[in-house]
Design a protein around this motif. Structure first.
Motif, mmCIF file in Angstrom:
data_model
loop_
_atom_site.group_PDB
_atom_site.id
_atom_site.type_symbol
_atom_site.label_atom_id
_atom_site.label_comp_id
_atom_site.label_asym_id
_atom_site.label_seq_id
_atom_site.Cartn_x
_atom_site.Cartn_y
_atom_site.Cartn_z
ATOM 1 N N ARG A 1 -46.692 10.376 -1.212
ATOM 2 C CA ARG A 1 -45.595 10.678 -0.290
ATOM 3 C C ARG A 1 -45.889 10.222 1.137
ATOM 4 N N GLU A 2 -46.957 9.453 1.339
ATOM 5 C CA GLU A 2 -47.378 9.094 2.696
ATOM 6 C C GLU A 2 -46.272 8.379 3.481
ATOM 7 N N GLU A 3 -45.663 7.349 2.837
ATOM 8 C CA GLU A 3 -44.647 6.569 3.527
ATOM 9 C C GLU A 3 -43.407 7.409 3.827
ATOM 10 N N ILE A 4 -43.024 8.233 2.862
ATOM 11 C CA ILE A 4 -41.821 9.068 3.034
ATOM 12 C C ILE A 4 -42.043 10.084 4.152
ATOM 13 N N GLU A 5 -43.213 10.762 4.120
ATOM 14 C CA GLU A 5 -43.491 11.761 5.147
ATOM 15 C C GLU A 5 -43.672 11.104 6.512
ATOM 16 N N SER A 6 -44.247 9.903 6.519
ATOM 17 C CA SER A 6 -44.405 9.166 7.772
ATOM 18 C C SER A 6 -43.047 8.836 8.378
ATOM 19 N N GLN A 7 -42.093 8.464 7.544
ATOM 20 C CA GLN A 7 -40.751 8.158 8.029
ATOM 21 C C GLN A 7 -40.055 9.414 8.543
ATOM 22 N N LYS A 8 -40.245 10.527 7.836
ATOM 23 C CA LYS A 8 -39.669 11.788 8.310
ATOM 24 C C LYS A 8 -40.225 12.157 9.674
ATOM 25 N N PHE A 9 -41.560 11.998 9.816
ATOM 26 C CA PHE A 9 -42.179 12.317 11.103
ATOM 27 C C PHE A 9 -41.674 11.383 12.199
#
Length: 584
Positions: A220-228
């Motif tokens: 989920r790194e990319e998804i959470e990075s985009q959310k942040f």
């Protein structure tokens, strides 16, 4: 409740925290008055120096006034130092008191509150928001008082020196006041948005850091990075609004100040060249200082008011938590003794959410010294039983008694002192093993800890670690395996010498070696005391005095292992058979 641009009621409440430090509060006011007088006195002495001694070429008088200006400057510096130091000192004392009160209040909340409120939000309120309250005193209130006093004293000196010239300055001031007022209103809205975005960011970061294993495990790194990134952009945009308003206001304020100064010098200079007694060179020299001392504070008051707004918004959020009454009602008057351990649930009903009962009118009796096991599928209500026994939540109806006394009649602290719990998910603080065992209870000595550890068979394990009992387990006990954390939890429960022991899924995720140690620990700490074991692995509870089977908030079966295993199509037999077949 949304914070107003200036909430008088809220401000009075904040001032209540200054009462223990009244002498320092008064001292700051005195230094603010002294600072304004000494600051305004310097330009006046400059006027006298120019008009009376420079133009008349009086060297002795010039030396005297220069010396006098030096003394006034030293007094101003002295007043400035104590004014700033005491104002900041007072602010820190006040936030210390509020932070202690806030944290103590949070500690009293029932578990339902923490189920609903994000941890990151509470951290924001307890740390950054409270620091903003300190700025009300260090950068806001007292600075505004000092600036207003300075403006008043400056105007008195200006009118005394040349009231006609002063009216030119007075005409320009309403324009700056009007612009300042618009600026304050815009900034209040912008700062409200800033505080909201800071809380959102703290909540997001805290949750993702805590759950980093899940984030990485499921890619989920990319998804959470985009959310942040999206949250960070909202935070940035909120701050850019404040920057924009500052970028507009301060240049306009500087232009008004400079135009006023230029007009006074031009007008006064023309009058002097024409031989008019309207003003003097000393007036013009002093007015170049006075205008800065008059307009700069007026401009800075807007900035200081911003600091107050930030503090008021933060205080409003902090007081919302302090005013929240979500505690378990500790109205009991009976000090819980060392219990015999007789427990009774009578027609107990409970729901986490209104109209959605989790416990549906159960009756349960546990005899003193008895070990009972509670089993059932996920969501059956097993863990809820122990939450209610400890009064982490309030029951909807019915009664829970220990030794024939309603648990609501016991004081909360004395009740919980007699009950110890070992949870499946063991929480260890970033501290030593010894402190995690004793939880800094001064009544539990090292000798007692060592003896208890030997009794339940974990002493050798602890001694094998670097620094032994002083080994730092780091945050959440990450330096230990899950089985080792469980052993520490067993020892923590044992040294508290409880009357009632609860094991909640305490052996569900451990290795074989740890299981053997925990089995020995379990036999030791349950001996001679009432014990409730919530278990998923049925093989660990076959020797319990009684097994209680729950399903959908109801007790559907009770009995020993031998009694329940022979019931054809029984809940327990089906659970046991399904686990046994999976094990094969």
């Amino acid at each position: 409740m949304k914070a107003k641009a200036f909430d008088t009621r809220l401000f009075k409440r904040i001032l209540q925290y200054t009462k223990p430090y009244q002498w320092r509060f008064n001292g700051v006011i005195i230094y603010a008055i002294s600072l304004s007088v000494f600051a305004a006195l310097r330009p006046y002495l400059l006027k006298r120096t120019v008009d009376d001694y420079i133009q008349t070429e009086d060297a002795q008088g010039l030396l005297f006034y220069i010396s006098l200006m030096g003394i006034v400057l030293l007094l101003e510096v002295f007043s400035q130092f104590y004014f700033v130091y005491w104002a900041n000192w007072l602010g820190q004392d006040i936030v210390k008191d509020i932070r202690i009160k806030l944290f103590k209040h949070i500690l009293s909340f029932r578990m339902k509150y923490f189920d609903l409120v994000p941890v990151g939000q509470l951290v924001t309120r307890s740390v950054s928001d409270i620091e903003s309250i300190a700025r009300i005193f260090s950068q806001g209130l007292f600075m505004i008082i000092s600036d207003l006093m300075k403006m008043v004293v400056v105007l008195i000196f200006m009118f005394y020196m040349n009231w006609k010239l002063t009216w030119i300055v007075i005409v320009a001031m309403p324009i700056l006041v009007f612009i300042t007022r618009i600026f304050q209103r815009k900034m209040q809205v912008a700062f409200e948005e800033v505080r909201t975005q800071i809380a959102n960011m703290n909540t997001f970061v805290q949750e993702r850091v805590t759950g980093m294993k899940i984030v990485q495990l499921f890619n989920r790194e990319e998804i959470e990075s985009q959310k942040f990134k999206n949250i960070n952009e909202k935070h940035q945009n909120a701050w850019i609004k404040t920057i924009l308003y500052n970028s507009i206001f301060f240049p306009i304020a500087d232009i008004i100040s400079s135009l006023t100064l230029g007009f006074i010098v031009l007008y006064g200079g023309i009058k002097i060249l024409n031989g008019d007694n309207f003003t003097t060179f000393g007036d013009l020299f002093s007015y170049t200082m006075f205008i800065g001392m008059l307009f700069n504070p007026l401009r800075q008051i807007a900035d200081k008011f911003n600091e107050m707004q930030l503090g008021m918004i933060a205080a409003n959020r902090v007081f919302e938590i302090i005013d929240t009454q979500d505690q378990i009602q500790d109205t009991g008057t009976v000090e819980a003794p060392i219990f015999d351990g007789n427990i009774q649930f009578k027609e107990v009903r409970f729901s986490y959410i209104d109209n959605e009962e989790v416990i549906k009118g159960i009756d349960l009796t546990v005899k003193a010294g008895e070990t009972i096991a509670i089993v059932g599928s996920t969501g059956a209500g097993k863990s809820t039983i122990i939450n209610l026994l400890n009064r982490f939540y309030e029951i909807k109806s019915g009664t829970i008694c220990i030794d024939n006394e309603d648990i609501e009649n016991y004081t909360l602290s004395s009740l919980r002192k007699q009950i110890a719990i070992v949870l499946q998910d063991v929480f260890l603080f970033a501290d030593t093993i010894y402190n995690n065992i004793t939880l800094n209870n001064p009544e539990i000595t090292r000798e007692k800890v060592y003896a208890a550890a030997k009794e339940i068979g974990v002493h050798n394990f602890i001694m094998s670690l670097p620094d032994n009992y002083d080994f730092d387990v780091k945050e959440r006990g990450v330096m230990l395996s899950s089985g080792q954390r469980q052993l520490i939890a067993f020892l923590r429960a044992y040294v508290s010498n409880p009357s009632i022991l609860i094991l909640d899924e305490a052996t569900s995720s451990i290795d074989t070696y740890s299981e053997e140690l925990i089995q020995r620990a379990t036999e030791t700490i349950t001996k001679g005391r009432t014990s409730i074991v919530i278990a998923h692995r049925l093989a660990t509870i076959v020797n319990a005095d009684k097994i209680v089977v729950m399903d959908k908030g109801l007790i559907v079966e009770e009995g020993t292992h031998q009694e329940l295993i022979i019931k054809e199509s029984g809940y327990y037999k089906n659970l046991y058979d399904s686990q046994f077949s999976l094990a094969q």
